[in-house]
Design a protein around this motif. Structure first.
Motif, PDB file in Angstrom:
ATOM      1  N   LYS A   7       0.844  -1.199   0.000  1.00  0.00           N
ATOM      2  CA  LYS A   7       0.000   0.000   0.000  1.00  0.00           C
ATOM      3  C   LYS A   7       0.874   1.241   0.000  1.00  0.00           C
ATOM      4  CE  LYS A   7      -3.700   2.188   2.684  1.00  0.00           C
ATOM      5  NZ  LYS A   7      -4.555   2.045   3.886  1.00  0.00           N
ATOM      6  N   PHE A   8       0.519   2.183  -0.875  1.00  0.00           N
ATOM      7  CA  PHE A   8       1.270   3.422  -1.006  1.00  0.00           C
ATOM      8  C   PHE A   8       0.360   4.626  -0.756  1.00  0.00           C
ATOM      9  CE2 PHE A   8       3.897   0.381  -3.232  1.00  0.00           C
ATOM     10  CZ  PHE A   8       5.182   0.749  -2.863  1.00  0.00           C
ATOM     11  N   VAL A   9      -0.250   4.634   0.412  1.00  0.00           N
ATOM     12  CA  VAL A   9      -1.098   5.727   0.914  1.00  0.00           C
ATOM     13  C   VAL A   9      -2.467   5.723   0.224  1.00  0.00           C
ATOM     14  CG1 VAL A   9      -1.332   8.201   1.313  1.00  0.00           C
ATOM     15  CG2 VAL A   9       0.928   7.137   1.476  1.00  0.00           C
ATOM     16  N   CYS A  12      -3.914   3.569  -3.124  1.00  0.00           N
ATOM     17  CA  CYS A  12      -2.895   3.151  -4.095  1.00  0.00           C
ATOM     18  C   CYS A  12      -2.260   1.845  -3.644  1.00  0.00           C
ATOM     19  CB  CYS A  12      -1.841   4.249  -4.235  1.00  0.00           C
ATOM     20  SG  CYS A  12      -0.589   3.893  -5.490  1.00  0.00           S
ATOM     21  N   LEU A  13      -2.486   0.792  -4.430  1.00  0.00           N
ATOM     22  CA  LEU A  13      -2.018  -0.538  -4.085  1.00  0.00           C
ATOM     23  C   LEU A  13      -1.200  -1.137  -5.224  1.00  0.00           C
ATOM     24  CD1 LEU A  13      -5.400  -1.979  -2.744  1.00  0.00           C
ATOM     25  CD2 LEU A  13      -3.551  -0.999  -1.369  1.00  0.00           C
ATOM     26  N   LEU A  14      -0.125  -1.817  -4.867  1.00  0.00           N
ATOM     27  CA  LEU A  14       0.690  -2.542  -5.841  1.00  0.00           C
ATOM     28  C   LEU A  14       0.548  -4.027  -5.572  1.00  0.00           C
ATOM     29  CD1 LEU A  14       2.816  -2.674  -8.100  1.00  0.00           C
ATOM     30  CD2 LEU A  14       4.582  -2.455  -6.325  1.00  0.00           C
ATOM     31  N   LEU A  15       0.064  -4.766  -6.569  1.00  0.00           N
ATOM     32  CA  LEU A  15      -0.105  -6.207  -6.462  1.00  0.00           C
ATOM     33  C   LEU A  15       0.971  -6.890  -7.298  1.00  0.00           C
ATOM     34  CD1 LEU A  15      -2.837  -5.082  -5.495  1.00  0.00           C
ATOM     35  CD2 LEU A  15      -3.949  -7.022  -6.601  1.00  0.00           C
ATOM     36  N   GLU A  16       1.611  -7.901  -6.703  1.00  0.00           N
ATOM     37  CA  GLU A  16       2.677  -8.634  -7.379  1.00  0.00           C
ATOM     38  C   GLU A  16       2.410 -10.131  -7.292  1.00  0.00           C
ATOM     39  OE1 GLU A  16       6.749  -6.961  -6.417  1.00  0.00           O
ATOM     40  OE2 GLU A  16       5.590  -6.128  -4.764  1.00  0.00           O
ATOM     41  N   LYS A  17       2.505 -10.794  -8.447  1.00  0.00           N
ATOM     42  CA  LYS A  17       2.330 -12.240  -8.480  1.00  0.00           C
ATOM     43  C   LYS A  17       3.104 -12.809  -9.659  1.00  0.00           C
ATOM     44  CE  LYS A  17      -1.151 -15.799  -9.376  1.00  0.00           C
ATOM     45  NZ  LYS A  17      -2.553 -16.028  -9.789  1.00  0.00           N
ATOM     46  N   ALA A  18       4.009 -13.724  -9.386  1.00  0.00           N
ATOM     47  CA  ALA A  18       4.764 -14.443 -10.422  1.00  0.00           C
ATOM     48  C   ALA A  18       5.351 -13.501 -11.456  1.00  0.00           C
ATOM     49  CB  ALA A  18       3.868 -15.481 -11.093  1.00  0.00           C
ATOM     50  N   GLY A  19       5.876 -12.382 -11.007  1.00  0.00           N
ATOM     51  CA  GLY A  19       6.529 -11.440 -11.901  1.00  0.00           C
ATOM     52  C   GLY A  19       5.621 -10.374 -12.485  1.00  0.00           C
ATOM     53  N   THR A  20       4.307 -10.511 -12.353  1.00  0.00           N
ATOM     54  CA  THR A  20       3.366  -9.499 -12.831  1.00  0.00           C
ATOM     55  C   THR A  20       3.135  -8.461 -11.739  1.00  0.00           C
ATOM     56  OG1 THR A  20       2.200 -11.003 -14.333  1.00  0.00           O
ATOM     57  CG2 THR A  20       0.992  -9.070 -13.586  1.00  0.00           C
ATOM     58  N   ARG A  21       3.187  -7.181 -12.130  1.00  0.00           N
ATOM     59  CA  ARG A  21       3.046  -6.084 -11.172  1.00  0.00           C
ATOM     60  C   ARG A  21       1.931  -5.141 -11.645  1.00  0.00           C
ATOM     61  NH1 ARG A  21       7.519  -5.240  -7.897  1.00  0.00           N
ATOM     62  NH2 ARG A  21       7.394  -2.969  -8.088  1.00  0.00           N
ATOM     63  N   LEU A  38       7.050   8.308  -7.728  1.00  0.00           N
ATOM     64  CA  LEU A  38       6.804   7.339  -8.796  1.00  0.00           C
ATOM     65  C   LEU A  38       7.856   6.239  -8.826  1.00  0.00           C
ATOM     66  CD1 LEU A  38       5.656   9.649 -11.737  1.00  0.00           C
ATOM     67  CD2 LEU A  38       4.260   8.462 -10.032  1.00  0.00           C
ATOM     68  N   ALA A  39       9.078   6.585  -8.498  1.00  0.00           N
ATOM     69  CA  ALA A  39      10.153   5.581  -8.519  1.00  0.00           C
ATOM     70  C   ALA A  39       9.927   4.478  -7.493  1.00  0.00           C
ATOM     71  CB  ALA A  39      11.491   6.268  -8.256  1.00  0.00           C
ATOM     72  N   ASP A  40       9.101   4.746  -6.474  1.00  0.00           N
ATOM     73  CA  ASP A  40       8.857   3.743  -5.438  1.00  0.00           C
ATOM     74  C   ASP A  40       8.139   2.514  -5.982  1.00  0.00           C
ATOM     75  OD1 ASP A  40       9.977   5.485  -3.594  1.00  0.00           O
ATOM     76  OD2 ASP A  40       8.042   6.276  -2.926  1.00  0.00           O
ATOM     77  N   PHE A  41       7.440   2.660  -7.103  1.00  0.00           N
ATOM     78  CA  PHE A  41       6.665   1.544  -7.649  1.00  0.00           C
ATOM     79  C   PHE A  41       7.522   0.554  -8.421  1.00  0.00           C
ATOM     80  CE2 PHE A  41       3.320   5.058  -8.000  1.00  0.00           C
ATOM     81  CZ  PHE A  41       2.846   4.816  -6.719  1.00  0.00           C
ATOM     82  N   GLY A  42       8.670   0.997  -8.887  1.00  0.00           N
ATOM     83  CA  GLY A  42       9.512   0.126  -9.687  1.00  0.00           C
ATOM     84  C   GLY A  42       8.862  -0.196 -11.025  1.00  0.00           C
ATOM     85  N   PRO A 216       3.856   4.047   3.840  1.00  0.00           N
ATOM     86  CA  PRO A 216       4.057   3.792   2.409  1.00  0.00           C
ATOM     87  C   PRO A 216       4.963   2.590   2.158  1.00  0.00           C
ATOM     88  CG  PRO A 216       4.240   6.144   2.882  1.00  0.00           C
ATOM     89  CD  PRO A 216       4.167   5.441   4.210  1.00  0.00           C
ATOM     90  N   GLY A 217       4.475   1.638   1.386  1.00  0.00           N
ATOM     91  CA  GLY A 217       5.263   0.455   1.073  1.00  0.00           C
ATOM     92  C   GLY A 217       5.020  -0.724   1.989  1.00  0.00           C
ATOM     93  N   ASP A 218       4.186  -0.556   3.032  1.00  0.00           N
ATOM     94  CA  ASP A 218       3.844  -1.687   3.884  1.00  0.00           C
ATOM     95  C   ASP A 218       3.209  -2.795   3.032  1.00  0.00           C
ATOM     96  OD1 ASP A 218       4.790  -0.523   6.165  1.00  0.00           O
ATOM     97  OD2 ASP A 218       2.829  -0.083   7.061  1.00  0.00           O
TER      98      ASP A 218
END
Length: 222
Positions: A7-9, A12-21, A38-42, A216-218
């Motif tokens: 979670k980025f505040v 805004c959520l970043l989901l990662e699975k088997a290389g998909t972001r 923006l760089a925090d998302f990679g 941010p980033g938890d």
């Protein structure tokens, strides 16, 4: 396979699975006070926008991400029109039509926004993720009641259109194994701490795990 959710505040959520972001709802609240950059998302493969409210869609941020990476954007017709006016191509999410976002499956669900004092209420799209995680966006619509007992529910816990009892009753009705709280980025940290503690206490009584992602980033693995 597990999904790693960061979670980025706010929402805004970043989901990662088997290389998909996949990045959900990079809105303006995430970037206030430089708490998130923006760089925090990679590296990203997809951006998914649930609706056009600015706390869910920062048009400039999405434009910069699209310009810097080879990624795809998914959203409803209004999202496509808003971003299309800025030259950003959007794949339209059609109600009930599954989308394969790499290794992550997404089922768009058209739902109404919770009642608010606006003349023009935006279209909202909730998403069923991998058939086991429900992202309700900004809606507690009855249509969502059919998805009960899932592994996780991504749900707003604070908003001008919500009370804490409404959140609690909605979650209890769907009875997920766990809750990921969103829509809390406009409150001061001390208030977020208090609200998270309250929900954690009450959901635990109901046998539901509350994932308190406040910084941010938890990250949590679902």
């Amino acid at each position: 396979m597990a999904i790693h959710l960061s979670k980025f505040v706010h929402s805004c959520l970043l989901l990662e699975k088997a290389g998909t972001r996949v990045l959900f709802d990079p809105g303006k609240f995430s970037f206030n006070e430089d708490r998130v950059r923006l760089a925090d998302f990679g590296r990203l493969d997809w951006i998914v926008i649930t609706h056009t409210h600015p706390d869910h869609l920062d048009v400039d941020a999405v434009g910069q991400l699209v310009a810097s990476q080879n990624l795809r954007v998914l959203g409803n017709v209004e999202v496509a029109a808003t971003l299309g006016s800025k030259g950003i191509k959007v794949q339209v999410a059609t109600d009930g039509q599954p989308v394969d976002a790499g290794e992550i499956s997404l089922l768009p669900i058209a739902v109404p926004h919770q009642p608010i004092l606006e003349e023009q209420i935006p279209q909202v799209t909730a998403f069923l993720i991998d058939d086991r995680i429900l992202h309700v966006a900004d809606s507690f619509d009855e249509r969502l009641h059919q998805w009960k007992g899932l592994d996780a529910l991504i749900v707003p816990i604070m908003a001008p259109f919500l009370t804490e009892t409404e959140v609690y009753e909605f979650v209890r009705m769907l009875s997920p194994k766990s809750v990921v709280p969103v829509h809390d980025g406009y409150a001061r940290d001390f208030f977020v701490d208090t609200r998270h503690a309250t929900f954690d206490q009450w959901f635990r009584k109901a046998g539901i795990v509350f994932h308190s992602l406040k910084n941010p980033g938890d990250t949590v693995t679902l």
